[in-house]
Design an enzyme around this catalytic site. Structure first.
Site, PDB file in Angstrom:
ATOM      1  N   LEU A 176       2.695   0.168   3.818  1.00 49.31           N
ATOM      2  CA  LEU A 176       2.214  -1.057   3.347  1.00 49.31           C
ATOM      3  C   LEU A 176       0.936  -1.297   4.210  1.00 49.31           C
ATOM      4  O   LEU A 176      -0.266  -1.295   4.967  1.00 49.31           O
ATOM      5  CB  LEU A 176       2.880  -2.485   3.625  1.00 49.31           C
ATOM      6  CG  LEU A 176       2.646  -3.504   3.851  1.00 49.31           C
ATOM      7  CD1 LEU A 176       1.430  -3.954   1.961  1.00 49.31           C
ATOM      8  CD2 LEU A 176       3.219  -4.625   3.953  1.00 49.31           C
ATOM      9  N   ALA A 177       1.068  -0.913   5.929  1.00 43.94           N
ATOM     10  CA  ALA A 177       0.351  -1.101   6.936  1.00 43.94           C
ATOM     11  C   ALA A 177      -0.697   0.247   7.155  1.00 43.94           C
ATOM     12  O   ALA A 177      -1.552  -0.019   6.471  1.00 43.94           O
ATOM     13  CB  ALA A 177       0.933  -1.129   8.897  1.00 43.94           C
ATOM     14  N   ASP A 178      -0.189   0.917   6.417  1.00 38.28           N
ATOM     15  CA  ASP A 178      -1.264   2.796   6.093  1.00 38.28           C
ATOM     16  C   ASP A 178      -2.434   2.215   5.016  1.00 38.28           C
ATOM     17  O   ASP A 178      -3.196   2.306   4.871  1.00 38.28           O
ATOM     18  CB  ASP A 178      -0.406   3.770   5.585  1.00 38.28           C
ATOM     19  CG  ASP A 178      -0.193   4.252   6.549  1.00 38.28           C
ATOM     20  OD1 ASP A 178      -0.743   5.111   7.585  1.00 38.28           O
ATOM     21  OD2 ASP A 178       0.822   3.795   7.553  1.00 38.28           O
ATOM     22  N   ALA A 179      -1.454   1.447   3.846  1.00 41.60           N
ATOM     23  CA  ALA A 179      -2.014   0.911   2.769  1.00 41.60           C
ATOM     24  C   ALA A 179      -3.605   0.257   2.906  1.00 41.60           C
ATOM     25  O   ALA A 179      -4.485   0.175   2.437  1.00 41.60           O
ATOM     26  CB  ALA A 179      -1.188   0.632   1.426  1.00 41.60           C
ATOM     27  N   GLY A 182      -5.996   1.158   5.407  1.00 45.05           N
ATOM     28  CA  GLY A 182      -6.895   2.548   4.267  1.00 45.05           C
ATOM     29  C   GLY A 182      -8.098   1.442   3.232  1.00 45.05           C
ATOM     30  O   GLY A 182      -9.108   1.872   3.231  1.00 45.05           O
TER      31      GLY A 182
END
Length: 409
Positions: A176-179, A182
């Site tokens: 979630l944090a990466d998405a 991004g």
């Protein structure tokens, strides 16, 4: 999959709005790959600069297939260089003048130690947009901490409000944090590209930690704490802002989700389940009252839902125009007529699986849509093409392979 996905071929000659925008992507794992996938889907030439071991996303495999890589590295080229060698870094610097963006996700300070500081990059190309992805940011006390999304999902406050009050906090079951980072990063890169394209505009550095975007979308938790002096409790699928809102079990063991978050929708829900008396009941008349009695409402609505299957509930509430919907698992997703018709998934030819179900380009621009032009590249697949552009001939390229400066998978 019982239902047949529509079949699509790659469109190598399709043009996109970002045609002519070259992106050097040195990032690893998910945030950077999602960021550059968005750019690539709309025509940017994304060059994944990979180490000899390949981008870490290649190692996310299921049954030996790099499923994540196939999706998030589509529309990209692979340039495999051993950047620990100065000769490889020199080759990379030769590509910088032709690039519009430079994406990296090393720990803060690493790029400088490699001799690729933003100052040097901008000196080489004054209009370059540099996106620096990290866990915690390029400055601050935690800048050197490992930046895995799991740590950010905990520290951001997300896990603390996710799950049920009588159990441990729940981390998201996906990146979630990466998405979120991004997607924020793709928007930021385009904003900076717009500035660089203006008369007299210049490139700049974008500091993109995983923490800031996720913390930003969680909302006014700090303000609520200041107002009430209390920490927001974990409430499972209930909302602390509106009621009724929850997940309800159906007769067949499947679930539906309800969000009656407006006054009219709450009243419509009560009438649909044969409880019009609740509309004027002072215990449930206002949203504030309903929130304090959410458990009672869940019992009433849950009992009604439990007497019908998921499909029957959806049909019933659709007819009543109540905002309720099925909680799908993947077996239902791949058979849903709306998903099939709009091609949220379509089958693309694949050397390993025969057909690979690929997500549609998001978002949908009706006048200048994105496209899926090429499959995810093999490691170093575009070495020769790209290095030829900076003067590396066939003989010299063989020397690069022999010395380990470049590699082909």
């Amino acid at each position: 999959m019982a239902a047949a996905l529509k079949k699509r071929n790659y469109r190598p000659r399709a043009k996109g709005t970002l045609e002519g925008v070259r992106v050097l992507d040195l990032s690893r794992l998910f945030a950077g790959n999602l960021l550059t996938q968005v750019l690539g889907d709309f025509g940017a030439e994304v060059i994944k600069v990979e180490p000899p071991a390949g981008d870490t996303l290649r190692a996310w495999q299921t049954a030996g297939i790099s499923t994540h890589w196939k999706i998030f590295a589509r529309n990209k080229k692979s340039l495999c260089l051993e950047l620990r060698k100065p000769e490889a870094r020199a080759l990379l610097m030769k590509l910088v003048p032709s690039a519009s963006m430079f994406i990296e996700s090393f720990r803060p300070g690493t790029l400088e130690a490699m001799g690729l500081s933003p100052e040097k990059l901008l000196k080489k190309n004054a209009k370059l947009v540099i996106v620096r992805i990290s866990g915690w940011g390029q400055d601050g006390p935690y800048r050197r901490r490992p930046g895995f999304g799991t740590l950010v999902e905990g520290m951001s406050g997300f896990a603390a409000i996710n799950g049920f009050a009588d159990r441990e906090p729940v981390l998201p079951p996906m990146y979630l944090a990466d998405a979120v980072a991004g997607l924020y990063g793709a928007a930021a890169a385009m904003i900076a590209l717009r500035e660089a394209a203006k008369q007299g505009g210049r490139g700049q550095v974008i500091d993109l930690p995983l923490l800031d975007p996720l913390f930003g979308v969680i909302g006014p938790q700090a303000a609520i704490y200041r107002l009430t002096g209390e920490v927001k409790p974990r409430t499972g699928s209930r909302s602390t802002n509106t009621a009724p809102r929850n997940v309800y079990r159906c007769k067949d063991g499947r679930y539906v989700g309800l969000s009656a978050s407006t006054q009219k929708m709450a009243e419509r829900t009560f009438r649909a389940i044969g409880r019009a008396d609740l509309v004027d009941d002072p215990r449930y008349r206002t949203n504030a009252a309903r929130v304090t009695r959410a458990g009672e409402l869940d019992a009433i609505i849950g009992a009604f839902v439990a007497r019908r299957t998921q499909a029957a509930n959806v049909r019933f509430f659709d007819k009543a125009e109540v905002t309720i919907g099925p909680i799908y698992d993947v077996t239902q997703i791949v058979e849903d007529p709306h998903i099939l018709e709009r091609e949220l998934l379509a089958d693309y030819p694949d050397a390993e699986m025969g057909q690979f179900p690929m997500h549609h380009v998001v978002p949908r621009l009706l006048s200048t849509p994105g496209s899926i032009r090429t499959p995810a590249p093999r490691l170093g697949e575009h070495n020769r093409e790209l290095l030829r552009q900076v003067g590396v001939g066939s003989t010299d390229y063989k020397k690069l392979l022999y010395s380990g400066i470049a590699k082909e998978g």
